[in-house]
Write a protein that holds these residues in place. Structure first.
Motif, PDB file in Angstrom:
ATOM      1  N   GLU A 114      -6.305  -9.352  10.787  1.00  0.00           N
ATOM      2  CA  GLU A 114      -6.857  -9.482  12.135  1.00  0.00           C
ATOM      3  C   GLU A 114      -5.837  -9.121  13.214  1.00  0.00           C
ATOM      4  OE1 GLU A 114      -8.730 -13.299  12.639  1.00  0.00           O
ATOM      5  OE2 GLU A 114     -10.439 -12.743  11.356  1.00  0.00           O
ATOM      6  N   ASN A 115      -4.552  -9.170  12.857  1.00  0.00           N
ATOM      7  CA  ASN A 115      -3.516  -8.709  13.788  1.00  0.00           C
ATOM      8  C   ASN A 115      -3.116  -7.253  13.526  1.00  0.00           C
ATOM      9  OD1 ASN A 115      -2.383 -11.069  15.603  1.00  0.00           O
ATOM     10  ND2 ASN A 115      -2.884 -11.972  13.623  1.00  0.00           N
ATOM     11  N   ASP A 116      -3.882  -6.593  12.654  1.00  0.00           N
ATOM     12  CA  ASP A 116      -3.710  -5.156  12.374  1.00  0.00           C
ATOM     13  C   ASP A 116      -2.281  -4.828  11.947  1.00  0.00           C
ATOM     14  OD1 ASP A 116      -4.684  -2.606  12.056  1.00  0.00           O
ATOM     15  OD2 ASP A 116      -4.422  -2.022  14.158  1.00  0.00           O
ATOM     16  N   LEU A 117      -1.734  -5.650  11.046  1.00  0.00           N
ATOM     17  CA  LEU A 117      -0.360  -5.441  10.575  1.00  0.00           C
ATOM     18  C   LEU A 117      -0.286  -4.652   9.270  1.00  0.00           C
ATOM     19  CD1 LEU A 117       1.129  -9.020  11.207  1.00  0.00           C
ATOM     20  CD2 LEU A 117       1.403  -6.983  12.636  1.00  0.00           C
ATOM     21  N   LEU A 118      -1.370  -4.667   8.487  1.00  0.00           N
ATOM     22  CA  LEU A 118      -1.331  -4.018   7.173  1.00  0.00           C
ATOM     23  C   LEU A 118      -1.624  -2.527   7.300  1.00  0.00           C
ATOM     24  CD1 LEU A 118      -0.985  -4.339   4.126  1.00  0.00           C
ATOM     25  CD2 LEU A 118      -3.428  -4.881   3.974  1.00  0.00           C
ATOM     26  N   GLU A 119      -0.649  -1.725   6.894  1.00  0.00           N
ATOM     27  CA  GLU A 119      -0.781  -0.274   6.992  1.00  0.00           C
ATOM     28  C   GLU A 119      -1.320   0.320   5.691  1.00  0.00           C
ATOM     29  OE1 GLU A 119       1.844   3.078   9.310  1.00  0.00           O
ATOM     30  OE2 GLU A 119       2.903   1.502   8.254  1.00  0.00           O
ATOM     31  N   ALA A 120      -0.779  -0.116   4.565  1.00  0.00           N
ATOM     32  CA  ALA A 120      -1.205   0.441   3.286  1.00  0.00           C
ATOM     33  C   ALA A 120      -0.813  -0.484   2.142  1.00  0.00           C
ATOM     34  CB  ALA A 120      -0.579   1.821   3.068  1.00  0.00           C
ATOM     35  N   ILE A 121      -1.505  -0.320   1.014  1.00  0.00           N
ATOM     36  CA  ILE A 121      -1.128  -0.961  -0.248  1.00  0.00           C
ATOM     37  C   ILE A 121      -1.156   0.121  -1.321  1.00  0.00           C
ATOM     38  CG2 ILE A 121      -1.705  -2.690  -1.992  1.00  0.00           C
ATOM     39  CD1 ILE A 121      -3.004  -4.369   0.161  1.00  0.00           C
ATOM     40  N   VAL A 122      -0.076   0.190  -2.092  1.00  0.00           N
ATOM     41  CA  VAL A 122       0.031   1.191  -3.163  1.00  0.00           C
ATOM     42  C   VAL A 122       0.114   0.460  -4.506  1.00  0.00           C
ATOM     43  CG1 VAL A 122       1.402   3.081  -4.134  1.00  0.00           C
ATOM     44  CG2 VAL A 122       1.256   2.794  -1.636  1.00  0.00           C
ATOM     45  N   ALA A 123      -0.816   0.786  -5.407  1.00  0.00           N
ATOM     46  CA  ALA A 123      -0.771   0.209  -6.760  1.00  0.00           C
ATOM     47  C   ALA A 123       0.250   0.976  -7.588  1.00  0.00           C
ATOM     48  CB  ALA A 123      -2.145   0.297  -7.408  1.00  0.00           C
ATOM     49  N   LEU A 124       1.168   0.264  -8.229  1.00  0.00           N
ATOM     50  CA  LEU A 124       2.178   0.882  -9.088  1.00  0.00           C
ATOM     51  C   LEU A 124       1.688   0.916 -10.536  1.00  0.00           C
ATOM     52  CD1 LEU A 124       5.395  -0.914  -7.759  1.00  0.00           C
ATOM     53  CD2 LEU A 124       4.552   1.346  -7.120  1.00  0.00           C
ATOM     54  N   PRO A 125       2.273   1.768 -11.377  1.00  0.00           N
ATOM     55  CA  PRO A 125       1.944   1.730 -12.798  1.00  0.00           C
ATOM     56  C   PRO A 125       2.343   0.379 -13.398  1.00  0.00           C
ATOM     57  CG  PRO A 125       3.143   3.752 -12.236  1.00  0.00           C
ATOM     58  CD  PRO A 125       3.234   2.850 -11.047  1.00  0.00           C
ATOM     59  N   THR A 126       1.699  -0.016 -14.483  1.00  0.00           N
ATOM     60  CA  THR A 126       2.134  -1.209 -15.210  1.00  0.00           C
ATOM     61  C   THR A 126       3.425  -0.874 -15.969  1.00  0.00           C
ATOM     62  OG1 THR A 126       0.732  -0.553 -17.072  1.00  0.00           O
ATOM     63  CG2 THR A 126      -0.210  -2.111 -15.485  1.00  0.00           C
ATOM     64  N   ASP A 127       4.065  -1.885 -16.510  1.00  0.00           N
ATOM     65  CA  ASP A 127       5.289  -1.718 -17.318  1.00  0.00           C
ATOM     66  C   ASP A 127       6.407  -1.018 -16.555  1.00  0.00           C
ATOM     67  OD1 ASP A 127       3.924  -2.821 -19.527  1.00  0.00           O
ATOM     68  OD2 ASP A 127       3.107  -0.868 -20.059  1.00  0.00           O
ATOM     69  N   MET A 128       6.528  -1.351 -15.265  1.00  0.00           N
ATOM     70  CA  MET A 128       7.558  -0.712 -14.430  1.00  0.00           C
ATOM     71  C   MET A 128       8.784  -1.593 -14.255  1.00  0.00           C
ATOM     72  SD  MET A 128       6.989   2.357 -13.263  1.00  0.00           S
ATOM     73  CE  MET A 128       7.870   2.470 -11.718  1.00  0.00           C
ATOM     74  N   PHE A 129       8.639  -2.894 -14.511  1.00  0.00           N
ATOM     75  CA  PHE A 129       9.730  -3.830 -14.242  1.00  0.00           C
ATOM     76  C   PHE A 129      10.348  -4.332 -15.549  1.00  0.00           C
ATOM     77  CE2 PHE A 129       7.479  -3.623 -10.324  1.00  0.00           C
ATOM     78  CZ  PHE A 129       8.432  -3.816  -9.347  1.00  0.00           C
ATOM     79  N   TYR A 130      11.586  -4.800 -15.453  1.00  0.00           N
ATOM     80  CA  TYR A 130      12.350  -5.184 -16.638  1.00  0.00           C
ATOM     81  C   TYR A 130      11.834  -6.454 -17.308  1.00  0.00           C
ATOM     82  CZ  TYR A 130      15.606  -1.749 -14.807  1.00  0.00           C
ATOM     83  OH  TYR A 130      16.159  -0.596 -14.337  1.00  0.00           O
ATOM     84  N   ASN A 131      11.223  -7.344 -16.522  1.00  0.00           N
ATOM     85  CA  ASN A 131      10.842  -8.633 -17.104  1.00  0.00           C
ATOM     86  C   ASN A 131       9.352  -8.915 -17.065  1.00  0.00           C
ATOM     87  OD1 ASN A 131      10.690  -8.905 -14.363  1.00  0.00           O
ATOM     88  ND2 ASN A 131      11.657 -10.915 -14.268  1.00  0.00           N
TER      89      ASN A 131
ATOM     90  N   THR B  12       1.477  -4.356 -10.335  1.00  0.00           N
ATOM     91  CA  THR B  12       2.220  -4.695  -9.119  1.00  0.00           C
ATOM     92  C   THR B  12       1.806  -3.750  -7.989  1.00  0.00           C
ATOM     93  OG1 THR B  12       4.051  -3.327  -9.924  1.00  0.00           O
ATOM     94  CG2 THR B  12       4.233  -5.706 -10.250  1.00  0.00           C
ATOM     95  N   TYR B  13       2.040  -4.198  -6.766  1.00  0.00           N
ATOM     96  CA  TYR B  13       1.576  -3.457  -5.590  1.00  0.00           C
ATOM     97  C   TYR B  13       2.646  -3.491  -4.495  1.00  0.00           C
ATOM     98  CZ  TYR B  13      -2.893  -4.245  -7.945  1.00  0.00           C
ATOM     99  OH  TYR B  13      -3.891  -4.289  -8.869  1.00  0.00           O
ATOM    100  N   VAL B  14       2.791  -2.359  -3.805  1.00  0.00           N
ATOM    101  CA  VAL B  14       3.671  -2.299  -2.642  1.00  0.00           C
ATOM    102  C   VAL B  14       2.806  -2.430  -1.389  1.00  0.00           C
ATOM    103  CG1 VAL B  14       5.291  -0.905  -1.302  1.00  0.00           C
ATOM    104  CG2 VAL B  14       5.371  -0.832  -3.804  1.00  0.00           C
ATOM    105  N   TRP B  15       3.053  -3.465  -0.605  1.00  0.00           N
ATOM    106  CA  TRP B  15       2.375  -3.640   0.681  1.00  0.00           C
ATOM    107  C   TRP B  15       3.284  -3.069   1.774  1.00  0.00           C
ATOM    108  CZ3 TRP B  15      -1.210  -8.291   1.724  1.00  0.00           C
ATOM    109  CH2 TRP B  15      -1.828  -8.740   0.550  1.00  0.00           C
ATOM    110  N   VAL B  16       2.715  -2.277   2.662  1.00  0.00           N
ATOM    111  CA  VAL B  16       3.465  -1.742   3.809  1.00  0.00           C
ATOM    112  C   VAL B  16       2.856  -2.328   5.078  1.00  0.00           C
ATOM    113  CG1 VAL B  16       4.257   0.321   5.024  1.00  0.00           C
ATOM    114  CG2 VAL B  16       3.898   0.403   2.543  1.00  0.00           C
ATOM    115  N   LEU B  17       3.661  -3.068   5.841  1.00  0.00           N
ATOM    116  CA  LEU B  17       3.189  -3.705   7.072  1.00  0.00           C
ATOM    117  C   LEU B  17       3.999  -3.214   8.269  1.00  0.00           C
ATOM    118  CD1 LEU B  17       2.508  -5.863   4.668  1.00  0.00           C
ATOM    119  CD2 LEU B  17       2.146  -7.442   6.581  1.00  0.00           C
ATOM    120  N   THR B  18       3.345  -3.097   9.407  1.00  0.00           N
ATOM    121  CA  THR B  18       4.024  -2.693  10.634  1.00  0.00           C
ATOM    122  C   THR B  18       3.266  -3.221  11.846  1.00  0.00           C
ATOM    123  OG1 THR B  18       4.897  -0.808  11.878  1.00  0.00           O
ATOM    124  CG2 THR B  18       2.774  -0.482  10.833  1.00  0.00           C
ATOM    125  N   ASN B  19       3.997  -3.430  12.937  1.00  0.00           N
ATOM    126  CA  ASN B  19       3.349  -3.804  14.207  1.00  0.00           C
ATOM    127  C   ASN B  19       3.441  -2.656  15.210  1.00  0.00           C
ATOM    128  OD1 ASN B  19       6.080  -3.943  14.689  1.00  0.00           O
ATOM    129  ND2 ASN B  19       6.049  -5.979  15.642  1.00  0.00           N
TER     130      ASN B  19
END
Length: 611
Positions: free
Chosen positions: A370-387, A392-399
């Motif tokens: 509602e404050n228009d802060l979310l710019e984008a969300i990018v879904a990453l491949p699975t099995d990308m992290f060590y543990n 997982t998803y990258v959220w990009v926020l800006t004002n």
């Protein structure tokens, strides 16, 4: 030597440690000794002047620190007349002399060695009879700035950190984010600001509240220097793990950063950068980790400070604190009138949809959208992290959204952009290539809808892939083949993710079938609800409640009503639903044909055995 050869030479010290140390503990010796040798070389030209200044000032009753920093020309110094080469001249007393040398450093540097628990390692090496050999090996390495500049030294240190993290990959995910994930986040962070960041002498601040070993800060700095050697990023961070903090602070010190801006402690309960705002921010908070230890402090801030604090919108459930870090970063955004901020944060799938209308998670999403802060969300491949191998998803926020992005959110499905690793590292089996990162960054920068076209031949085998942007022509299918299209980038209005949860009641009736009316207070004379008949429904925000009630409910339940006092607004981002593509089931004839082939083959085999 280039930085890779130099880091390999330094790591060869591990040959001395084999047998007395486990592989996963090599870094506890190699990393602090590398820092020590680099600082030893950097301070060499001014060592005599600093020692003389210290001797002259130590009995004056004033803090000599500013004078000693001026003499060293750096943000740190050492008041001891010993260096690593003179240590070699007294083999019998090397342990005590090395302890004395470490104590001569300024407070910020001593803090690094204390977090490394370097004193313990010195004593352990001495007990194993290895201290002189290890020290002598490092004393032979020339890390003078004339030979290895700050940028090269940073790369060498990062390579050592990477090796250390790979050897201890059972816990690597706690303090080490895969470099290609960081690279994608940094590209998303800077792509819309390339024009501003290319100006000569530009200075920007960056912050990571879960700094780990400093990988995110380092990659961001690298990106900016590659695009503009005259630009400067001022690094800020906080880290809870002592060893990771020591590594991060060392890395920043080696790169010439002001290490006082790298703070030790728990970001949620003890904000080390209270009141500060930043241009850019990055974070990979722990996935699905409970915040019970800091609950009292966080809840107190929420209840007493509200929106003047960091957690005004609401609090997520105690079992997962990742949205607390998102709110923390929102609180660090520079006001839009002062240039605004942008940040990227990696989260698991839970923060997208967990919690119904009115819950803490939903209220946080509501505040962001509602404050228009979310710019984008990018879904990453699975099995990308060590543990973990989870989504997982990258959220990009800006004002400071550009005009064409205002009121909208871009969702990008990057889960198919990967290649298999030759060797798994813990749970990490996939990696993103530079071209994968480039394609996702272009889709984000262009702010366009797109599909991924997969061309299949007559046998159903993939022969080509192509990203088809809105307005572009899709590839032609080969004879007998087809083109499979799946959404890759979609753009929605903020309101798309909002809904109202309505409560529908029906009247309570007595044994005679008559409606029971209230006898007192506000309920007097009104039909009383029958809780056993109560129902709820979620309506998109764009849908009129009255129209839904009249068209969908009243025809089936003429005595129903909506309890407006219980209506709640909620927000959820059902990412996978927005990218779902229905695949019709295969024709029954095709399935029957395949079954007949299999059964005929089995009959033939049985017949052969009987013969």
């Amino acid at each position: 030597m280039n930085q890779q050869a130099l880091s390999s030479f330094i790591w060869s010290v591990a040959d001395l440690l084999r047998g007395d140390y486990r592989q996963s503990d090599y870094g506890k010796v190699i990393l602090p000794f590398t820092v020590l040798r680099r600082l030893d070389c950097v301070l060499e030209p001014t060592r005599a002047a600093v020692v003389a200044e210290f001797e002259a000032r130590k009995n004056m009753g004033i803090d000599p620190t500013p004078f000693l920093k001026r003499k060293s020309g750096l943000s740190f110094f050492n008041t001891s007349s010993i260096d690593m080469k003179t240590l070699m001249g007294d083999q019998d007393n090397i342990a005590s002399n090395l302890h004395f040398y470490i104590q001569g450093f300024s407070a910020d540097v001593r803090d690094i060695f204390e977090r490394f628990e370097f004193a313990t390692q010195i004593d352990r090496l001495a007990k194993a009879g290895l201290l002189y050999q290890v020290t002598e090996r490092f004393a032979r390495i020339d890390l003078h700035p004339e030979k290895v500049d700050s940028h090269q030294m940073g790369l060498v240190f990062e390579e050592l950190i990477r090796r250390f993290s790979e050897l201890s990959n059972e816990t690597a995910g706690e303090h080490f984010t895969p470099r290609e994930v960081i690279s994608l986040m940094v590209h998303l962070l800077f792509v819309e600001d390339d024009g501003v960041l290319s100006k000569p002498g530009v200075i920007r601040t960056i912050y990571d509240p879960t700094a780990g070993t400093g990988g995110m800060l380092s990659v961001a700095d690298e990106y900016l220097l590659d695009h503009n050697p005259n630009a400067r990023l001022v690094m800020n961070g906080q880290e809870l793990n002592p060893e990771s903090y020591a590594i991060c602070k060392s890395d920043m010190l080696i790169k010439g950063q002001d290490v006082s801006k790298i703070v030790f402690g728990n970001t949620l309960s003890d904000d080390g950068h209270a009141g500060e705002k930043f241009d850019y921010m990055l974070s990979n908070p722990p996935f699905g980790v409970e915040w019970k230890k800091v609950e009292s402090v966080v809840r107190k801030e929420h209840e007493q400070q509200g929106f003047n604090g960091r957690f005004g919108p609401g609090l997520p459930r105690v079992s997962d604190g990742s949205l607390l870090f998102l709110m923390h970063l929102v609180s660090k955004m520079r006001p839009s009138v002062d240039g605004g901020s942008r940040f990227a944060i990696v989260l698991n799938g839970s923060p997208l949809f967990t919690g119904g209308a009115g819950s803490g998670e939903s209220e946080i999403r509501r505040y962001v959208l509602e404050n228009d802060l979310l710019e984008a969300i990018v879904a990453l491949p699975t099995d990308m992290f060590y543990n973990t191998g989870i989504s997982t998803y990258v959220w990009v926020l800006t004002n400071r959204k550009p005009a064409n992005r205002k009121g909208q959110v871009q969702l990008i499905d990057g889960s198919g952009f990967w290649q298999k690793m030759r060797k798994s590292l813990g749970s990490k089996r996939k990696m993103m290539r530079a071209e994968d990162i480039g394609e996702i960054t272009r889709l984000f920068g262009e702010f366009t809808e797109a599909q991924l076209a997969t061309v299949l031949d007559a046998q159903g085998k993939e022969v080509a892939r192509q990203v088809v942007r809105s307005g572009e022509t899709e590839p032609v299918a080969p004879v007998g083949g087809k083109v499979k299209l799946v959404p890759l980038s979609r753009i929605f209005s903020n309101q798309t993710f909002g809904y109202r949860t309505i409560i529908v009641d029906r009247p309570l009736r007595d044994e005679a079938g008559k409606i029971v009316l209230g006898q007192r207070g506000k309920a007097k004379g009104k039909p009383q609800p029958d809780s056993s008949l109560r129902d709820s429904d979620n309506l998109p925000l764009a849908e009129e409640v009255e129209a839904y009630f009249e068209n969908e409910l009243l025809p089936h339940a003429p005595d129903a009503w909506i309890d407006e006092d219980k209506t709640r607004v909620g927000y959820e981002i059902s990412f996978k639903r927005h990218f779902y593509v229905f695949e019709p089931p295969r024709p029954l004839e095709a399935i029957d044909s395949e079954l007949k082939e299999v059964t005929d083959r089995i009959r033939a085999m049985i017949g052969g055995l009987e013969a």
